[in-house]
Design a protein around this motif. Structure first.
Motif, mmCIF file in Angstrom:
data_model
loop_
_atom_site.group_PDB
_atom_site.id
_atom_site.type_symbol
_atom_site.label_atom_id
_atom_site.label_comp_id
_atom_site.label_asym_id
_atom_site.label_seq_id
_atom_site.Cartn_x
_atom_site.Cartn_y
_atom_site.Cartn_z
ATOM 1 N N GLU A 127 7.746 -8.391 21.168
ATOM 2 C CA GLU A 127 9.137 -8.739 21.455
ATOM 3 C C GLU A 127 9.279 -10.196 21.888
ATOM 4 O OE1 GLU A 127 12.539 -7.500 24.732
ATOM 5 O OE2 GLU A 127 10.982 -6.051 24.231
ATOM 6 N N ALA A 128 10.336 -10.855 21.408
ATOM 7 C CA ALA A 128 10.640 -12.228 21.827
ATOM 8 C C ALA A 128 11.186 -12.205 23.250
ATOM 9 C CB ALA A 128 11.659 -12.862 20.884
ATOM 10 N N VAL A 129 10.595 -13.025 24.118
ATOM 11 C CA VAL A 129 11.025 -13.097 25.519
ATOM 12 C C VAL A 129 11.430 -14.509 25.928
ATOM 13 C CG1 VAL A 129 9.693 -11.081 26.258
ATOM 14 C CG2 VAL A 129 8.619 -13.340 26.304
ATOM 15 N N GLY A 130 11.237 -15.471 25.037
ATOM 16 C CA GLY A 130 11.596 -16.855 25.339
ATOM 17 C C GLY A 130 10.483 -17.568 26.088
ATOM 18 N N GLN A 131 10.248 -18.794 25.686
ATOM 19 C CA GLN A 131 9.235 -19.628 26.344
ATOM 20 C C GLN A 131 9.614 -19.898 27.787
ATOM 21 O OE1 GLN A 131 9.204 -23.217 23.933
ATOM 22 N NE2 GLN A 131 6.990 -23.078 23.784
ATOM 23 N N HIS A 132 8.628 -20.007 28.641
ATOM 24 C CA HIS A 132 8.838 -20.525 29.994
ATOM 25 C C HIS A 132 7.588 -21.303 30.381
ATOM 26 C CE1 HIS A 132 7.853 -16.195 30.150
ATOM 27 N NE2 HIS A 132 7.056 -16.485 31.151
ATOM 28 N N LEU A 133 7.601 -22.570 29.966
ATOM 29 C CA LEU A 133 6.463 -23.464 30.159
ATOM 30 C C LEU A 133 6.337 -23.891 31.619
ATOM 31 C CD1 LEU A 133 7.073 -25.810 27.082
ATOM 32 C CD2 LEU A 133 5.421 -23.939 27.247
ATOM 33 N N ASP A 134 5.099 -24.252 32.003
ATOM 34 C CA ASP A 134 4.875 -24.861 33.309
ATOM 35 C C ASP A 134 5.590 -26.207 33.328
ATOM 36 O OD1 ASP A 134 3.249 -22.732 34.048
ATOM 37 O OD2 ASP A 134 1.392 -23.771 33.508
ATOM 38 N N ASP A 135 5.872 -26.706 34.519
ATOM 39 C CA ASP A 135 6.603 -27.969 34.665
ATOM 40 C C ASP A 135 5.914 -29.150 33.986
ATOM 41 O OD1 ASP A 135 8.620 -26.723 36.100
ATOM 42 O OD2 ASP A 135 7.758 -27.235 38.051
ATOM 43 N N ASP A 136 4.587 -29.105 33.890
ATOM 44 C CA ASP A 136 3.854 -30.243 33.325
ATOM 45 C C ASP A 136 3.447 -30.005 31.860
ATOM 46 O OD1 ASP A 136 1.946 -28.285 33.779
ATOM 47 O OD2 ASP A 136 0.495 -29.645 34.713
ATOM 48 N N GLU A 137 4.028 -28.987 31.209
ATOM 49 C CA GLU A 137 3.693 -28.691 29.816
ATOM 50 C C GLU A 137 4.801 -29.127 28.863
ATOM 51 O OE1 GLU A 137 0.970 -24.832 29.216
ATOM 52 O OE2 GLU A 137 2.886 -24.394 30.141
ATOM 53 N N SER A 138 4.377 -29.667 27.742
ATOM 54 C CA SER A 138 5.275 -30.007 26.651
ATOM 55 C C SER A 138 4.524 -29.706 25.366
ATOM 56 C CB SER A 138 5.664 -31.487 26.715
ATOM 57 O OG SER A 138 6.428 -31.824 25.585
ATOM 58 N N ILE A 139 4.929 -28.636 24.693
ATOM 59 C CA ILE A 139 4.194 -28.234 23.490
ATOM 60 C C ILE A 139 5.140 -27.983 22.335
ATOM 61 C CG2 ILE A 139 2.320 -27.181 24.827
ATOM 62 C CD1 ILE A 139 3.459 -24.458 24.110
ATOM 63 N N GLU A 140 4.597 -28.132 21.130
ATOM 64 C CA GLU A 140 5.309 -27.793 19.901
ATOM 65 C C GLU A 140 4.624 -26.553 19.328
ATOM 66 O OE1 GLU A 140 4.883 -31.173 17.281
ATOM 67 O OE2 GLU A 140 4.991 -32.524 19.014
ATOM 68 N N ILE A 141 5.408 -25.585 18.913
ATOM 69 C CA ILE A 141 4.855 -24.382 18.302
ATOM 70 C C ILE A 141 4.825 -24.571 16.792
ATOM 71 C CG2 ILE A 141 5.162 -21.911 17.912
ATOM 72 C CD1 ILE A 141 6.573 -21.785 20.626
ATOM 73 N N ARG A 142 3.705 -24.231 16.194
ATOM 74 C CA ARG A 142 3.521 -24.292 14.750
ATOM 75 C C ARG A 142 2.958 -22.957 14.289
ATOM 76 N NH1 ARG A 142 2.704 -30.031 13.494
ATOM 77 N NH2 ARG A 142 4.237 -31.065 14.804
ATOM 78 N N LYS A 143 3.078 -22.670 12.997
ATOM 79 C CA LYS A 143 2.472 -21.466 12.436
ATOM 80 C C LYS A 143 1.736 -21.838 11.155
ATOM 81 C CE LYS A 143 5.808 -18.522 11.994
ATOM 82 N NZ LYS A 143 6.563 -17.270 11.812
ATOM 83 N N TYR A 144 0.537 -21.267 11.012
ATOM 84 C CA TYR A 144 -0.295 -21.531 9.850
ATOM 85 C C TYR A 144 -1.031 -20.266 9.443
ATOM 86 C CZ TYR A 144 0.263 -26.403 11.311
ATOM 87 O OH TYR A 144 0.771 -27.615 11.681
#
Length: 177
Positions: A127-144
């Motif tokens: 189930e999709a729950v939505g991202q909740h990154l740590d304050d110091d994280e910045s990421i891009e999601i990719r799929k391969y």
């Protein structure tokens, strides 16, 4: 076997603890062992059941001064079970619950000086729950696809050891279809 004779505490940080041990060797000589103590981590190949591709993250890695492409991963908190960490990391970084979780083994990234163990898992997107990154994280999601990831390992685009090791396990278990 080497026997610890003396320990010096060097550094206690948020992620690592560094010690310097004097050890007695079998022949009676004394040697120095510097050890980085680490709680360990987890890494997961999360597969999208709709298109069969794997979620990956692209993020800046300060030590290497560049963005790197990796499977979703994270550090274990003190006394945290790897399975709980996998579930937490999938939700935090990818925004999905993990289902049909399968343990694939562990890897030791640097056996010469670190106690870190990374626990490797395969899971399927829940189930999709939505991202909740740590304050110091910045990421891009990719799929391969697994084949695309393999090609990026072969051409040097992916250099991350835990990702390469986990891809190997996924392919050996036939989970890449």
């Amino acid at each position: 076997m080497e026997k610890k004779a003396r320990r010096e505490e060097i550094y206690q940080g948020k992620v690592i603890h560094v010690v310097r041990d004097d050890v007695l060797l079998d022949d009676g000589k004394v040697a120095i062992r510097e050890v980085v103590k680490h709680n360990g981590g987890v890494c997961v190949a999360l597969k999208d059941h709709d298109d069969g591709k794997f979620f990956m993250v692209r993020q800046y890695r300060y030590c290497f001064k560049r963005k790197m492409l990796e499977f979703c991963a994270g550090k274990l908190e003190k006394d945290e079970e790897p399975l709980a960490a996998i579930k937490r990391e999938c939700e935090e970084e990818l925004g999905y619950q993990a289902e049909k979780i399968q343990y694939l083994g562990e890897m030791i990234p640097t056996c010469g000086y670190s106690t870190e163990i990374i626990y490797l898992y395969y899971a399927e997107m829940g189930e999709a729950v939505g991202q909740h990154l740590d304050d110091d994280e910045s990421i891009e999601i990719r799929k391969y696809s697994a084949k695309e990831i393999e090609d990026m390992v072969r051409n040097g685009t992916i250099k991350d050891g835990k990702t390469i090791c986990l891809l190997y396990h996924v392919m050996m278990e036939g989970l890449d279809d």
